[in-house]
Design a protein around this motif. Structure first.
Motif, short mmCIF file in Angstrom:
data_model
loop_
_atom_site.label_atom_id
_atom_site.label_comp_id
_atom_site.label_asym_id
_atom_site.label_seq_id
_atom_site.Cartn_x
_atom_site.Cartn_y
_atom_site.Cartn_z
N GLU A 29 0.81 -1.22 0.00
CA GLU A 29 0.00 0.00 0.00
C GLU A 29 0.84 1.27 0.00
O GLU A 29 0.36 2.35 0.35
N MET A 30 2.10 1.16 -0.42
CA MET A 30 2.95 2.34 -0.59
C MET A 30 2.96 2.69 -2.08
O MET A 30 2.69 1.85 -2.94
N VAL A 31 3.26 3.95 -2.37
CA VAL A 31 3.33 4.44 -3.75
C VAL A 31 4.80 4.61 -4.09
O VAL A 31 5.55 5.26 -3.35
N TYR A 32 5.21 4.04 -5.22
CA TYR A 32 6.60 4.11 -5.67
C TYR A 32 6.66 4.93 -6.95
O TYR A 32 5.98 4.60 -7.93
N VAL A 33 7.43 6.01 -6.93
CA VAL A 33 7.56 6.89 -8.08
C VAL A 33 9.02 6.87 -8.53
O VAL A 33 9.92 7.12 -7.73
N VAL A 34 9.24 6.59 -9.82
CA VAL A 34 10.59 6.54 -10.38
C VAL A 34 10.85 7.86 -11.11
O VAL A 34 10.05 8.30 -11.93
N ASP A 35 11.98 8.47 -10.77
CA ASP A 35 12.40 9.69 -11.48
C ASP A 35 13.92 9.71 -11.59
O ASP A 35 14.59 8.71 -11.32
N ASP A 59 11.73 1.75 -14.36
CA ASP A 59 10.53 0.94 -14.16
C ASP A 59 10.59 0.30 -12.78
O ASP A 59 11.67 -0.03 -12.29
N VAL A 60 9.41 0.13 -12.15
CA VAL A 60 9.35 -0.47 -10.82
C VAL A 60 8.12 -1.37 -10.74
O VAL A 60 7.08 -1.07 -11.33
N VAL A 61 8.27 -2.50 -10.03
CA VAL A 61 7.17 -3.44 -9.82
C VAL A 61 7.43 -4.19 -8.52
O VAL A 61 8.57 -4.28 -8.06
N MET A 62 6.37 -4.74 -7.91
CA MET A 62 6.50 -5.47 -6.64
C MET A 62 5.85 -6.84 -6.78
O MET A 62 4.79 -6.96 -7.40
N ASP A 63 6.46 -7.86 -6.18
CA ASP A 63 5.82 -9.17 -6.17
C ASP A 63 5.03 -9.36 -4.89
O ASP A 63 5.00 -8.48 -4.02
N VAL A 70 13.49 -3.01 -9.66
CA VAL A 70 13.65 -1.73 -10.32
C VAL A 70 14.59 -1.90 -11.50
O VAL A 70 15.73 -2.38 -11.33
N ALA A 71 14.14 -1.52 -12.69
CA ALA A 71 15.01 -1.53 -13.87
C ALA A 71 15.85 -0.26 -13.84
O ALA A 71 15.33 0.83 -13.63
N GLY A 72 17.14 -0.43 -14.06
CA GLY A 72 18.05 0.71 -14.06
C GLY A 72 19.33 0.37 -14.78
O GLY A 72 19.34 -0.45 -15.70
N ARG A 73 20.41 1.00 -14.36
CA ARG A 73 21.73 0.80 -14.96
C ARG A 73 22.74 0.53 -13.85
O ARG A 73 22.52 0.91 -12.69
N VAL A 74 23.85 -0.12 -14.21
CA VAL A 74 24.92 -0.38 -13.26
C VAL A 74 26.24 -0.27 -14.01
O VAL A 74 26.34 -0.64 -15.18
N ASP A 125 26.49 -4.47 -26.02
CA ASP A 125 25.86 -4.85 -24.75
C ASP A 125 25.51 -3.62 -23.92
O ASP A 125 24.52 -3.61 -23.20
N GLU A 126 26.30 -2.57 -24.03
CA GLU A 126 26.01 -1.33 -23.31
C GLU A 126 24.74 -0.67 -23.87
O GLU A 126 24.04 0.04 -23.15
N ALA A 127 24.43 -0.92 -25.14
CA ALA A 127 23.25 -0.31 -25.78
C ALA A 127 21.94 -1.00 -25.39
O ALA A 127 20.86 -0.47 -25.63
N VAL A 128 22.02 -2.18 -24.77
CA VAL A 128 20.81 -2.90 -24.38
C VAL A 128 20.14 -2.18 -23.21
O VAL A 128 20.79 -1.69 -22.29
N ARG A 129 18.79 -2.11 -23.25
CA ARG A 129 18.00 -1.49 -22.17
C ARG A 129 16.91 -2.45 -21.73
O ARG A 129 16.34 -3.16 -22.56
N PHE A 130 16.63 -2.45 -20.44
CA PHE A 130 15.46 -3.16 -19.93
C PHE A 130 14.30 -2.17 -19.99
O PHE A 130 14.39 -1.06 -19.47
N THR A 131 13.21 -2.60 -20.62
CA THR A 131 12.11 -1.67 -20.89
C THR A 131 10.85 -1.93 -20.09
O THR A 131 9.94 -1.10 -20.10
#
Length: 181
Positions: A29-35, A59-63, A70-74, A125-131
């Motif tokens: 019941e929490m709200v997650y905002v990605v910016d 992008d964010v999702v919860m199980d 959270v989809a991001g970069r590393v 491989d650096e050009a790949v993105r999780f969408t």
């Protein structure tokens, strides 16, 4: 357990975000905002509890276990050179006072079964993105990705595909039958 339905007022607007790109209401019941700053954890009134710094978060999702993805970069060092690679961060206790805890990070291409026999491709491989991210009823995870290499003439799966993972982060393969182009 029956509960009365509660409503969040439309006004005042939630503020204080820098280029928001995704919002998710979790099973907790929490709200997650990605910016641009990462993932903001807010209660239903809009009170900010914390910001989780995830580089390049999109992008964010919860199980159902209340684990957040959270989809991001590393930044990853490969062969003595740093690359900015697509990643999915797996966290827990994101809304509790003693959290969050990072459980795992799925990094492209290292968490793709088909890439075990294919050399690191550097800039490709650096050009790949999780969408996109989706969790399933068994807490499995689907991860959509896009990238420049979509040939069928290699043992590696196309960059444009959907990867399947178990709740423990084990790659089960990808979705067959999708045309990557």
């Amino acid at each position: 357990v029956p509960q009365n339905v509660g409503y969040v007022p439309v006004l005042p607007f939630f503020q204080g975000f820098v280029n928001p790109v995704d919002v998710y209401v979790g099973y907790d019941e929490m709200v997650y905002v990605v910016d641009d700053m990462g993932v903001h954890v807010l209660d239903q009134k809009g009170t900010r509890h914390r910001v989780i710094n995830i580089p390049g978060a999109t992008d964010v999702v919860m199980d159902r276990r209340l684990h957040l993805y959270v989809a991001g970069r590393v930044t990853q060092n490969v062969g003595g050179q740093n690359y900015n690679l697509a990643a999915v961060y797996h966290l827990t206790n994101t809304s509790t006072a003693d959290g969050p805890y990072f459980i795992d990070t799925l990094i492209h291409p290292f968490d793709d079964l088909s890439r075990r026999q294919v050399a690191f491709r550097g800039a490709d491989d650096e050009a790949v993105r999780f969408t996109g991210l989706v969790t399933l009823e068994n807490n499995g995870l689907y991860v959509s990705r896009t990238g420049p290499n979509n040939s069928f003439n290699t043992t590696a799966w196309p960059d444009n595909t959907i990867l399947r993972y178990t709740a423990d982060g084990v790659n089960l393969g990808h979705t067959n039958g999708l045309n990557p182009v």
